[in-house]
Structure formats: structure tokens, C-alpha cells
Design an enzyme around this catalytic site. Structure first.
Site, PDB file in Angstrom:
ATOM      1  N   THR A   7      29.524  40.961   3.974  1.00  0.00           N
ATOM      2  CA  THR A   7      30.219  42.710   3.169  1.00  0.00           C
ATOM      3  C   THR A   7      31.891  42.274   3.446  1.00  0.00           C
ATOM      4  O   THR A   7      32.764  43.329   2.866  1.00  0.00           O
ATOM      5  CB  THR A   7      30.089  43.882   4.647  1.00  0.00           C
ATOM      6  OG1 THR A   7      28.539  43.478   4.435  1.00  0.00           O
ATOM      7  CG2 THR A   7      30.587  45.063   3.144  1.00  0.00           C
ATOM      8  N   HIS A   8      32.682  41.460   3.014  1.00  0.00           N
ATOM      9  CA  HIS A   8      33.993  40.725   3.344  1.00  0.00           C
ATOM     10  C   HIS A   8      34.471  40.799   1.355  1.00  0.00           C
ATOM     11  O   HIS A   8      35.101  39.819   1.031  1.00  0.00           O
ATOM     12  CB  HIS A   8      34.438  39.309   3.652  1.00  0.00           C
ATOM     13  CG  HIS A   8      34.112  40.219   5.528  1.00  0.00           C
ATOM     14  ND1 HIS A   8      33.759  38.520   5.876  1.00  0.00           N
ATOM     15  CD2 HIS A   8      33.224  40.454   6.000  1.00  0.00           C
ATOM     16  CE1 HIS A   8      33.331  38.596   7.158  1.00  0.00           C
ATOM     17  NE2 HIS A   8      33.005  40.651   7.036  1.00  0.00           N
TER      18      HIS A   8
END
Lengths: 380, 587
Positions: free
Chosen positions: B513-514
Site C-alpha cells: 500500500t506504499h
């Protein structure tokens, strides 16, 4: 005309300010907001054994509040339970305790109440069941039970039994809702306010004076975390008291003679204890620890007298519905316990409470599933 | 017609990590702040009930806490020659939703980007010459390590991060990460207690001459009282962390660190289930006037503010700027414009080891229960003879042993049936893994813009993500996979499998989710949307705070740096901007 008012206000301000500060502190000591609401406009519902009462508006609104009261009217209501027009107050308004207050303190409180924002809020106070809804009965009640006590012997005595009216919750009540005497614990609005005496099983024998002050100031100490109605009392009232007054309260409470205690314990081999351990391991241990010691955030159950009261009402309510801890400036977290009522049956709750009440040195009578069922049905 | 509300000193869009930090710092400085949050209010005891928070099906599989594509979707494509299609489900990454944002469901790995990250272009040019990074759009962040170190410290102490310092004021510390940039003091809490897999990993890696250390964790190794007086509990190693909220007050989030204090302030208000549609600018486009938002009943409001702080998830921050015409949209053809530029992701691969006769008990897990080595991260190693820059942290973290998702099987195992079942039984307790979380460096053709076709429920264009792994990052990742294959040998496992990343980013399987960049900070308004204080170059009463400001992504989780940037921006606002509103840096 307007100029006159401003001029008058300018002249009156300094004296008024001093008196309203003192009066505001009286409102803190008496926790007026606890029953009359943050704006003091009333409307808070109190569930009593005699039916429902709704707290009145005590803002200076002339139509719906106490804007027409004189200082004399107010003093009379506070100290004798008699409102203007001969209307008898119900002792849900703790006048039996306020009777101990000095006229100076009551007058200061009145001066402060004149300065709060008037709110128009018409309240039907008396929603009690017949015959309790007949105010005239209070004449008899007063004759029987209203005994304005002796003048206070210490500041602690004055605060505890006067403005702070601790006994309103913490004293057992007779059939008529009057104090039976002693701060040995009482049931009110579905919570059991614990024994404050020095008893070894249910009282505060393990609390030092400093720990008691810490609890009242912050809502927590090494032994317990305020929740339920006490969380509100801490947030609205005790956390805002001066250190000197908290010290005086603690001194007085630490000197109370021990009560009769929780009423005995349950043997480890008991079936309820065995079953309770299983429930505890799965549901409670992650936060409160297998050793019952809790942590810096979660209160201990070992030695926590909230769980070893003669009545398990409060603990049952915490397990079934959960509860939010006090949040104060010094301890702002307001950590909360989630409810387990959706998951645990009445017998499981009774078993785990029995286990908690009788492990790690705790001792208190077994809990019956019927109590849990009652608590569940009156979940607030 | 939107209903006009009274003006506030600051309007914050999104009440996650950055919004909460800014609200806390700005209200402390005496400002009156309102936060507008699209998702619901979320509270530990009520919404993260410890009795059902470990519902893997609800939270991990059905993603109960995440943003739903029906609320906001995105379109994706690998390159400009393709037509982007909407993601029908969030897969590759999982944005958060509601108060606390993605900081509710994170794992808690809390890193500090390095000195060499903030000055990546200068650093690499100096060490290898400018030719080395030709083709990459690397650029310095504008802020330097010495300026921002105390902001990292603020975030770590707010959260109670559990770890071991590796570099205290330039002095290398045994047991810590020797490659980290110098820190001013030790972590607030000691490291997590290790279970078997990270212990074995650390021993084996140390035996090969590497430098493993406890992964810095926002799951707390012990109970803690943070500088705001808020109490947190000790992590119970329950293994329901990533994708879950913590019911135990032991994972740092806005809920467990700031909100108890913030929510009591009379100068702060949050409006939940209210979605900001856009930031309204003055006629000349040089100042923000207000935001327009819509509540859950469909009523529109206009909330004026002296300043607007865009604090949503990185990708949403960029979209909000594009929708509001704050700054100029990036054009990959001309290279001009800054909003949407330098979008980066993460480039990862993993090794799985299957043993005979070992018992790892993976059900003892925590978001950040593990060991890391940074010997191959960033520029910790010499890239002189290598065909790439960047690197990866190699992490052995036992996040979970959850029964639905954690079913490791060796290659060749059938995908279903009795043999599969037996293999999952064998693999569950006797396997462990470690993974390389690799850097993602910007290239001209990876970017964000507004989709020309697809719109959301309010009729606004969706964000379009154009991304693929660049050559540099593929080379880096393959090199790391080679290293991990080699490192795996001394473990003596029955089977060792190392994955390799391929060209052609796929948005379906979960990766990371970066998401970073798109509204990056920097020194040059031609290449950055924000100045070094995260202030828009174009609309100076707008600050855009989050991983959207990263000029590239390192081989580390971003939250530590996101938190530091929030404190850094808050400090600039409270000490510089409110005294003298206007551009804090003149280009």
C-alpha cells in the site's frame, strides 16, 4: 438605560468575579453538571427504584430555570429541600447532604448560577410512579430520614458528607431510598458504587492516601480505573478539585471504620471457578493478564475492590456492556472496555465473574446467572 | 447551492495520521481547526472490539476497514499506449477509510528514510557521477537530515516505537541498524521479543557477516505513556495486525496516540462521513478560499478557511490537487508540470523456506515482530559495478499465522484437494520466510493524472495510475532475489523458493500500500509541486502532507517518514507561516 446597565456591570464586576469563582468551585464540588447537564439546563433522566425523574433546569432562565429565585429561596431549596411555593423536592436532589453546606458556600454557588447562560428548557421533573409522584409524601420522608447532621468536624467530613455528597451513591439505601449510614457501598442506576471503607475484602485498605488522591484527580491509580458514573464524577468534579481538598477527602475516607466486607469467597475447586477460568483465559487475559495484574493501561483485577463488592452488579455490567474509563487532563486516554454481552451467555459471565472475584487473593460471593440476566435486560 | 459555514483558521481534509498530527500541533498553537473526513468515526473499544477484531474473513478477506471502490475507484495502465481501466476491487494496494485512515490497519514498521534519501540526487551524483542515474527522475527533497531528524523523533515518541538505535549521534550501536542516519536518542521502547523465525534469521545472517537488527515497531513491546499523556498497552502478539485494527491499544494509530487529547479540545472539530469535493481557489487561482464538501445526506457545504491542509491518502492528495487545479498537471511528454510527477511504488520479492522438524509457531505474530537487515538497502552497498541504484530492506517478520490466508505450500503442490490440504498442514508450522522490500525510483513515464473517461459517484474524474517497474528497479530487484537465494542456503531448508518480479505491474494481487509521490517536495518549482515545507508553490495557503510528497520511494515502509513530514510541516506552519502568511520559500 443601556449606559446605566453597563455602568452597574462595571462596578459590580470585581466583587462578582471573586464570588463567582468561588461559586464555580462549589459547582465543581457538588458536581451539578453530573445531574443537570453540561449547560445546567437539566433534562437528564435519573432512573430510581420509584420511577423516572428528569433533572430540572437550574440556569437563570426566568420561565423554565431558576431565574426567579432569590438567594434565600435557593438556600432553602439546597438545605431543606423546599422550593419556592412550598414545593417539596425529592431527595434525588441531594439536599440531605447539602444541608451540611455553609450559607457562604451556598450563596457563592447561587451567585455563580446567576452568571451561567440562561437556557430555555422546560422539564417535567416528576415522572415517578404513583404514589411516589405525590410530593407531599416527602414531608413524611423528611420527618423520618432527613436529619441534617452535626457540623463538620474536618474539611474532609464537610466535603464528603456535604457538597460532594459521596454517600448519595456509596451508601446503602433502605426501602425508602434513604441512607442506612456508612460509605459501605450502594446500588444506583444499575451500578454498584463500591465500599469506601477500610475493609480488607471490599474496601480501600490497600490504597494509600496518595493513591486515593491520584484516583480522584486523574481517574486512575495502580489499583483501579474509574468508569461508569464514577468516570463522570471524576471528569466533572474530583479532577477539578484542589489538591488540598482531595487530601482532606482522602484523609477522611482512609479513617472510615471497616464495613462487614464482601461476604465470603468461593473455593478454587468449585465448578463455577473451573468454568470461569476457561472463559477468562480466552476473553480477559490478553488485557488483564493471567496474573490479573493488568498493565499501565488496563486496570488490574487482582486486588481491585470494584470486582469484590458484595454485589457484582458493576462487574456484570462491564462484562456485558463494556464501559469507558475516565479521561482527565492528567490521564487523557479514556481507555474503554468493549462489551462481551454479544458473545458470552449469562452463565459464562457469572462463571468468569466468580473466577475473577475469587482468584489472586480476591474473595467475594459467587455470582448467579440471574444477576447477569437482570443486568443484561436493563442494559443502558 | 452549498451552505456557507463560518470560517476556520485551518481546514484539514482527512483525519488519518497526518491530519491528526497537524490538527494537534495547530490547535496547540492556538488555531481553530476543522477536519473533514470522508469515512466514519472509529473508536477502539466500539469499532475494534477485541472480542471480534480477529475475524479474518471479515477484515482480511472481505476488507471491512478499507476504502470501497464504490466510494472511490482508480484506473490503471502500465504505459501511455494502453487505455486505463478501472480497478473493480482494490488489490495491489488497500487504502484506508475513516478516522485514523490507513494508520488503523497498518503493520507498524516505522522507518526513518536516510540522509542519502533526502539528498538522493546530490548523493548519487557525487558518488557515481550523473551518468549513473540517467533515465531516472531522481531529485533532492529540499529538506536535509539535520533539519528533519527531530521530526522523526517526535513521531517515534508519539507512537512509542519499539526498537534499538543503531547510530546515536554518529556512534554505531551494537544490536541496532548500523546503516541508519544518526539519531539524537534511543527509541522510546525496547525491541519486541523475538519468536523463532526472526531469531533463526538473525543468527544465520549474522553468521554470513550481515547486520540484522529488530525491525522498529509501532506494536508496543511494553505499556507506554506518550508525551501527550496517552497510554498504550503492550502488544499481545495476536497476529491480527495488518488489515486489522488493534483492539488492545497496542498499535500506534491516531486513535491510540492523539485523538483522546485532540477530541477534547474546544478548538477542534471533526465532521465524519463528509467528502470534500474540491478546494475552492480565489478568482486568480493564487489562494485557497474554502473547501466544498458533501455530507452523508447529500447536502453540500462550503467551509472557508485561512488555510487548507490536504491530508488524505497519498493518491487522493494528488487527485484533490488535480481536481482543484492547485499547481500544473504533469505532462510526461514534455516533462513539464508537477502534479502527478514522480509517482513511485515498491519493488518487492520474497524467499520461503520449508524445513523438516522445525516448529515456527507463526500464530505468535505481530505486525512488526521481526528482524531486518539493511546491508543491501539504499546506498548502503557499492553500486559502482552494478547496473542499478537503490536497494531493499530484507525483512523476516512474522506478521501472522492466520488460518485462511497463511497456507504456504512448496512449488508443485496441487492448488486444491487432499494433497493441498496435507501440504498446508505440513507447511504451516515448518516454514518461514523473508522478503526484500525494494525501492522504487521515479522515471518520466510513471505518473498520475485524471482519467479522461471514468468518473466517481459525484461525477468527478477518477485518478489514473500509469505505472510499470522501470529497468533500474527490475535490475535492483533481481539482484536482491539473487542475494536472498544465496543467503537462504545456510539455513539448510528442505526447499527454498525465491520469487522474482516481472515487468508488467498487476493491480490485482496484493503487493504493497506504499504509493508515493505525485505531489513531491523539493527545491525547484519546475520539478516539485511543494516546497521543502510541503507548501504548494502555487497556492501558498495550501499544504499537502503525506507520502505524496516523497520525491522517490526507498526500500522501507513510508509511515515513519510520513509522520515526520507531518510534524515538519506543522512546525513550519506554527513557527513561520502563521506569523507571516505567504510563501515560505521564494523560488
Amino acid at each position: 438605560m443601556r449606559y446605566l446597565i453597563i455602568a452597574a456591570a462595571l462596578i459590580a464586576t470585581p466583587a462578582l468575579a471573586a464570588n463567582t469563582d468561588a461559586g464555580k468551585y462549589q459547582a465543581v464540588l457538588g458536581d451539578c453538571a453530573g445531574c443537570h447537564g453540561k449547560t445546567l439546563a437539566g433534562g437528564v433522566v435519573l432512573q430510581t427504584p420509584f420511577g423516572k425523574m428528569v433533572t430540572p433546569n437550574i440556569t437563570p432562565d426566568k420561565d423554565t430555570g431558576i431565574g426567579n429565585y432569590t438567594a434565600e429561596d435557593f438556600r432553602k431549596a439546597m438545605k431543606t429541600g423546599m422550593a419556592p411555593g412550598g414545593k417539596r423536592l425529592y431527595p434525588a436532589m441531594p439536599y440531605p447532604y447539602y444541608a451540611k453546606m455553609t450559607d457562604g458556600d451556598v450563596d457563592a454557588l447561587f451567585a455563580y448560577l446567576r452568571t451561567v447562560k440562561p437556557v430555555k428548557n422546560s422539564v417535567v421533573v416528576n415522572q415517578l410512579r404513583f404514589p411516589f409522584n405525590m410530593r407531599i409524601l416527602m414531608a413524611g420522608w423528611n420527618a423520618l430520614f432527613f436529619k441534617p447532621g452535626a457540623p463538620a468536624t474536618s474539611r474532609g467530613d464537610y466535603l464528603v458528607n456535604g457538597p460532594a455528597h459521596c454517600a448519595a451513591c456509596h451508601a446503602p439505601k433502605n426501602l425508602f431510598g434513604a441512607d442506612k449510614g456508612g460509605l459501605t457501598g450502594g446500588l444506583l442506576q444499575g451500578w454498584y458504587a463500591p465500599d469506601l471503607t477500610g475493609d480488607k475484602t471490599s474496601g480501600l485498605s490497600k490504597w494509600s492516601k496518595a493513591e486515593l488522591v491520584e484516583y480522584l484527580k486523574t481517574g486512575r491509580n495502580a489499583h483501579s480505573l474509574a468508569s461508569g458514573p464514577m468516570a463522570e464524577a471524576v471528569e466533572n468534579s474530583t479532577s477539578q478539585m484542589t489538591d488540598a481538598d482531595l487530601g482532606a477527602i482522602a484523609t477522611y475516607i482512609k479513617a472510615l471504620p471497616p464495613s462487614g466486607g464482601s461476604g465470603g469467597g468461593v473455593d478454587k475447586a468449585d465448578m463455577q471457578m473451573q468454568a470461569g477460568l476457561r472463559v477468562y483465559r480466552i476473553n480477559c487475559a490478553a488485557c488483564h493478564g493471567m496474573d490479573g495484574k493488568g498493565s499501565a493501561i488496563f486496570p488490574p483485577l487482582a486486588g481491585n475492590t470494584n470486582v469484590t463488592q458484595a454485589s457484582a452488579e458493576t462487574s456484570a455490567r462491564m462484562v456485558v456492556a463494556g464501559g469507558k474509563g475516565a479521561a482527565t487532563r492528567a490521564a487523557p486516554t479514556g481507555q474503554a472496555m468493549p462489551g462481551f454481552g454479544w458473545k458470552l451467555g449469562d452463565a459464562e459471565v457469572a462463571n468468569v465473574l466468580t473466577y475473577i472475584r475469587n482468584t489472586w487473593g480476591n474473595a467475594a460471593p459467587a455470582v448467579d446467572a440471574g444477576l447477569v440476566e437482570r443486568v443484561r435486560s436493563t442494559k443502558q | 447551492m452549498a451552505k456557507l459555514l463560518p470560517k476556520r483558521d485551518a481546514v484539514i481534509i482527512g483525519l488519518g495520521w497526518t491530519g491528526s498530527i497537524l490538527a494537534q500541533q495547530l490547535t496547540e498553537a492556538g488555531l481553530n481547526v476543522v477536519a473533514i473526513e470522508r469515512g466514519p468515526w472509529r473508536d477502539t473499544a466500539t469499532d475494534f472490539n477485541i472480542g471480534y477484531m480477529q475475524d479474518e474473513l471479515r477484515y482480511a478477506v472481505r476488507k471491512d476497514l478499507f476504502l470501497k471502490p464504490s466510494t472511490e475507484a482508480m484506473t490503471m495502465r502500465n504505459n501511455a499506449s494502453q487505455t486505463a481501466m478501472p480497478m473493480r476491487d482494490y488489490g495491489s494496494f488497500l487504502p484506508g477509510d475513516g478516522v485514523g485512515g490507513a494508520g488503523v490497519h497498518w503493520n507498524g514498521h516505522t522507518w526513518r528514510f536516510w540522509d542519502s534519501d533526502f539528498q538522493i540526487k546530490s548523493h548519487l551524483d557525487h558518488r557515481y557521477g550523473a551518468k549513473k542515474t540517467a533515465g531516472l527522475q531522481l531529485q533532492d527533497w529540499g529538506v536535509t537530515w539535520n533539519e528533519i531528524e527531530h521530526s522523526f523523533d517526535q513521531f517515534e515518541y508519539l507512537c512509542g516505537i519499539s526498537g534499538k538505535a543503531g547510530n546515536l549521534g554518529g556512534k554505531i550501536q551494537p544490536g541496532g541498524n548500523p546503516f541508519e542516519s544518526p539519531r539524537s536518542r534511543e527509541y522510546p521502547n525496547p525491541p519486541m521479543r523475538m519468536s523463532y523465525a526472526p531469531t533463526l534469521f538473525a543468527e544465520t545472517m549474522r553468521g554470513q557477516g550481515y547486520h540484522p537488527f529488530p525491525t522498529p515497531s509501532a506494536n508496543l513491546s511494553q505499556a507506554y505513556v506518550n508525551p501527550l499523556g496517552v497510554r498504550m498497552g503492550q502488544c499481545t502478539y495476536c497476529g491480527f495486525c495488518e488489515r486489522f485494527a488493534c483492539g488492545n491499544y497496542s498499535k500506534a494509530s491516531a486513535q491510540t496516540t492523539i485523538l483522546p487529547v485532540l477530541m477534547k479540545k474546544p478548538t477542534f472539530e471533526v465532521r465524519t462521513e463528509c467528502e470534500v469535493l474540491k478546494v475552492n481557489l480565489t478568482q486568480d487561482g493564487k489562494m485557497a478560499r474554502s473547501v466544498t464538501y458533501i455530507d452523508k445526506h447529500g447536502v453540500e457545504y462550503e467551509q472557508p478557511g485561512e488555510m487548507v491542509l490536504i491530508c488524505a491518502y497519498a493518491l487522493m492528495n494528488v487527485r484533490m490537487m488535480l481536481l482543484s487545479k492547485i499547481g500544473t498537471a504533469y505532462d510526461p511528454v514534455t516533462g513539464k508540470g508537477t502534479v502527478g510527477r514522480n509517482y513511485c511504488y515498491q519493488t518487492s520479492s520474497a524467499t520461503r523456506l520449508f524445513f523438516e522438524g522445525k516448529h515456527f509457531n507463526p500464530f505468535i505474530g505481530a505486525g512488526t515482530l521481526g528482524q531486518t537487515l539493511d546491508d543491501f538497502n539504499g546506498d548502503a552497498f557499492d553500486h559502482g559495478g552494478l547496473n542499478f541504484v537503490g536497494g531493499a530492506g530484507i525483512n523476516c517478520v512474522v506478521t501472522n499465522g492466520r488460518p485462511i490466508g497463511n497456507r504456504p505450500t512448496p512449488p508443485g503442490t496441487p492448488r486444491w484437494g487432499a494433497k493441498w490440504k496435507q501440504a498446508t498442514v505440513d507447511g504451516y508450522n515448518s516454514s518461514m520466510g523473508f522478503s526484500a522490500q525494494g525501492s522504487s525510483y521515479p522515471v518520466r513515464e510513471n505518473y498520475l493524472d485524471l482519467d479522461p473517461t471514468y468518473t466517481d459517484r459525484h461525477g468527478r474524474p477518477l485518478l489514473r495510475v500509469t505505472f510499470d517497474f522501470p529497468e533500474n528497479d527490475l535490475n535492483m530487484s533481481h539482484y536482491l532475489s539473487d542475494q536472498m537465494e544465496r543467503m537462504a542456503k545456510p539455513f539448510g531448508a528442505r526447499i527454498a523458493v525465491t520469487s522474482r518480479i516481472k515487468k508488467g505491474w498487476d493491480s490485482v494481487p496484493y503487493q504493497s500500500t506504499h504509493n508515493t509521490g505525485g505531489a513531491v517536495m523539493g527545491n525547484d518549482p519546475r520539478t516539485s509541486a511543494l516546497n521543502k515545507y510541503l507548501q504548494s508553490w502555487d497556492v501558498p495557503n495550501v499544504f499537502v502532507v503525506g507520502a505524496s510528497a516523497f520525491a522517490h520511494n526507498a526500500g522501507m515502509n513510508p509511515t515513519g517518514t510520513v509522520g515526520a513530514l507531518a510534524f515538519w510541516a506543522a512546525e513550519a506552519i506554527t513557527t513561520k507561516y502563521i506569523k507571516n502568511p505567504g510563501a515560505l520559500v521564494h523560488a
